[in-house]
Scaffold this motif. Sequence first.
Motif, PDB file in Angstrom:
ATOM      1  N   LYS A 136     -10.439  -9.921  -0.835  1.00  0.00           N
ATOM      2  CA  LYS A 136     -11.611  -9.918   0.044  1.00  0.00           C
ATOM      3  C   LYS A 136     -11.954 -11.329   0.501  1.00  0.00           C
ATOM      4  CE  LYS A 136     -13.900  -5.685  -1.555  1.00  0.00           C
ATOM      5  NZ  LYS A 136     -15.056  -5.120  -2.308  1.00  0.00           N
ATOM      6  N   GLU A 188      -8.484  -1.261  -1.499  1.00  0.00           N
ATOM      7  CA  GLU A 188      -9.524  -0.409  -2.077  1.00  0.00           C
ATOM      8  C   GLU A 188      -8.978   0.975  -2.392  1.00  0.00           C
ATOM      9  OE1 GLU A 188     -13.599  -2.300  -0.135  1.00  0.00           O
ATOM     10  OE2 GLU A 188     -12.521  -0.722   0.950  1.00  0.00           O
ATOM     11  N   GLU A 189      -8.109   1.481  -1.521  1.00  0.00           N
ATOM     12  CA  GLU A 189      -7.516   2.799  -1.757  1.00  0.00           C
ATOM     13  C   GLU A 189      -6.593   2.777  -2.971  1.00  0.00           C
ATOM     14  OE1 GLU A 189      -5.302   6.409   0.711  1.00  0.00           O
ATOM     15  OE2 GLU A 189      -5.525   4.433   1.650  1.00  0.00           O
ATOM     16  N   THR A 216      -4.444  -5.635   3.506  1.00  0.00           N
ATOM     17  CA  THR A 216      -5.791  -5.423   4.035  1.00  0.00           C
ATOM     18  C   THR A 216      -6.705  -4.955   2.906  1.00  0.00           C
ATOM     19  OG1 THR A 216      -5.631  -3.058   4.595  1.00  0.00           O
ATOM     20  CG2 THR A 216      -4.759  -4.641   6.216  1.00  0.00           C
ATOM     21  N   VAL A 217      -8.003  -5.194   3.085  1.00  0.00           N
ATOM     22  CA  VAL A 217      -8.982  -4.785   2.080  1.00  0.00           C
ATOM     23  C   VAL A 217      -9.038  -3.263   1.960  1.00  0.00           C
ATOM     24  CG1 VAL A 217     -11.454  -4.750   1.527  1.00  0.00           C
ATOM     25  CG2 VAL A 217     -10.361  -6.881   2.276  1.00  0.00           C
ATOM     26  N   ALA A 218      -8.996  -2.560   3.089  1.00  0.00           N
ATOM     27  CA  ALA A 218      -9.072  -1.094   3.058  1.00  0.00           C
ATOM     28  C   ALA A 218      -7.920  -0.508   2.252  1.00  0.00           C
ATOM     29  CB  ALA A 218      -9.073  -0.537   4.476  1.00  0.00           C
ATOM     30  N   GLU A 219      -6.724  -1.038   2.448  1.00  0.00           N
ATOM     31  CA  GLU A 219      -5.568  -0.562   1.696  1.00  0.00           C
ATOM     32  C   GLU A 219      -5.731  -0.851   0.206  1.00  0.00           C
ATOM     33  OE1 GLU A 219      -2.053  -0.991   5.102  1.00  0.00           O
ATOM     34  OE2 GLU A 219      -2.229  -2.487   3.506  1.00  0.00           O
ATOM     35  N   HIS A 244       0.822  -1.204   0.000  1.00  0.00           N
ATOM     36  CA  HIS A 244       0.000   0.000   0.000  1.00  0.00           C
ATOM     37  C   HIS A 244       0.858   1.257   0.000  1.00  0.00           C
ATOM     38  CE1 HIS A 244      -2.152   3.264   2.195  1.00  0.00           C
ATOM     39  NE2 HIS A 244      -3.097   2.958   1.326  1.00  0.00           N
TER      40      HIS A 244
END
Length: 331
Positions: A310, A107-108, A102-105, A80
């Motif tokens: 995911k 997605e960004e 991580t999913v949040a990373e 990321h």
Amino acid sequence: MSSENHKIKVGVIGVGVLGRHHARLYKASENAEVVGIYDVVPENAQRVADEFGFKVFSSPEALAEQCDAVSIAVPATMHHAIGMQILKMNKHVLMEKPLCSTVAEAEEVVKEADKRGLVLAVGHVERFNPAMDFLEKQRSKTRFVEAHRLCSYPPARPGQHPRGTEVSVVLDMMIHDLDLILTMMGSEIERIDAIGIPILSKTEDIVSVRIKFAHGGAANITASRVSSEQMRRFRVFQDDAYISMDYGKHTGMVIKKNRIGLANKEISLNEKNALADEIEDFLRAVRETTETGVLSLPKVPGEQGLRALKLAVDIIDNIREYNDRYGFKFT
């Protein structure tokens, strides 16, 4: 595209075991010009530079400034930070799997690439394996998939985790098969049942999971990085056929029902370098995007890398909930 003026200027960030091969294959490509390499361990970078005649850069930014596109082959926990840094410099990126830790990373990263109209390819190299070429052509009527991916524990590295063990074996190894199965099934997931334990690292080293899909299909997947046996096998059960593929040996067998019983066919797939094909696909997407001004997607775009991530994270969560529920503690 053999003209020097049309070559894509590329660099490789992280030249360990896998990054070295990225650099080597870029050098061998008539579609790329290798600007240079970077590694957080200067000795690693210098060793690869001496082997192939590359320039070593002092930072990822210094390298990326002179490139059109970059391969990132660093530990997953750094994907990321480095990926966002390079994308914000408006450079196309081939990110080794998993897309992020991580999913949040992830997605960004996907959002940043999309916003800037940049190619973001994810290194799910098995999509380019000749065995998968065959399986994709035969994927209709798939009801059940069984996958095994086993290897020995990676060797120690001075001052670093053994390669890949900074994350669970689900993110390190199983994610390849998750991507293949999602591609084969084309259905929403209904249920996950997973179990896994750490043995030599602080994260899961062996995992077994069963996935049920909304259309009635299912998959059993096992991944281990603490095995004495090496295996990369993928078996598909369809309404009227059974396909067994060893995509380490590039061999397989098809057993298909016909009017008089069963027909067996041995398959010997032509050898090819899956990573070389992945890199050429990335260079193609970069070239087409640059020439047309319209984003050309690679075979495994960021969104599909995010899809596999995911599922991988859902499996890890399922494992840890199971272990907590039954009071299993590992040290």
